[in-house]
Enzyme design. Sequence first.
Site, PDB file in Angstrom:
ATOM      1  N   GLY A 238     -30.197  -7.208 -24.497  1.00 27.07           N
ATOM      2  CA  GLY A 238     -29.500  -7.794 -23.367  1.00 27.07           C
ATOM      3  C   GLY A 238     -28.374  -6.913 -22.867  1.00 27.07           C
ATOM      4  N   HIS A 239     -28.618  -5.596 -22.826  1.00 33.12           N
ATOM      5  CA  HIS A 239     -27.600  -4.660 -22.353  1.00 33.12           C
ATOM      6  C   HIS A 239     -28.253  -3.325 -22.013  1.00 33.12           C
ATOM      7  CE1 HIS A 239     -27.668  -4.046 -26.828  1.00 33.12           C
ATOM      8  NE2 HIS A 239     -27.893  -2.809 -26.401  1.00 33.12           N
ATOM      9  N   ALA A 240     -27.453  -2.451 -21.457  1.00 30.40           N
ATOM     10  CA  ALA A 240     -27.850  -1.060 -21.207  1.00 30.40           C
ATOM     11  C   ALA A 240     -26.727  -0.162 -21.720  1.00 30.40           C
ATOM     12  CB  ALA A 240     -28.091  -0.822 -19.721  1.00 30.40           C
TER      13      ALA A 240
END
Length: 283
Positions: A198-200
């Site tokens: 749920g991130h980059a």
Amino acid sequence: IWAFAHLLPGAVVGRDCNICDGVFIEGDVVVGDRVTVKCGVQLWSGVTLEDDAFIGPNATFTNDPFPRSRQYPTAFPRTIVRRGASIGANATLLPGIVIGERAMVGAGAVVTRDVPPRAVVVGNPARIIGEVDENDFRADSEVLPRARGIDGVRIIDIPEISDKRGSLTFGQVGLHVPFVPRRYFTIMNVPAGMPRGGHAHRTVEQFIVALRGSVAITLDDGAQSRRIVLDSPRAALHVPAMIWNDLAEMSPDTIILCLASGEYDEAEYIRDRAAFTNATSTR
């Protein structure tokens, strides 16, 4: 139906099919409409090919998990190739397998378990390397769907050495790992249904391996997305920077190893999806 094809009594073949030279079809076989079966294919009892399936030359079907000469099972496992799926040349399918709708089995693959719909599988044993992009399939075209990709994202084959003592896999920086790792972390004991990721990352690259179990990873570069399933320590996923990733569908025994090109820095993370979308739209 072309030359030297042999169809036994009881076989069902639908409309507008193309049964090529040297094809053998046993009696308990069902072939749907608009199916292509290329040269040198044998369809043994228990095989069903749904509408619009494509079977490449010399693809091999099996129907007895423990074959012995002149010893026949009371019933043959049902192998099903779903609607619109394609089996590549010289691929081998074990008995009782289901190939999902519009899935693609690569040439020479050895398929030992079910293939999900729209999955692209290759290798021995076959593993998922991507997903068919339905936007590239047109019903009025003879162009087959292709696996969609995101720039820089790739599956890397990991060598395995096996003998009576067990198995060993390894990766070398520069050959398999495309960067010099600065840290590693593992993910394990994830409760059922609990997502991760749920991130980059702004600049950090990742090298991800499912050491045990399986995980579905959805990647997004802001313009398109790709879903990849890792289910073998013989395959690694290289994720460049500025790719949003979501991890899901982990089996209870899943253990994931991740190598990262940078040390931990919270400022490196983009955890807000709107901020990520804004950042990628300006690139």
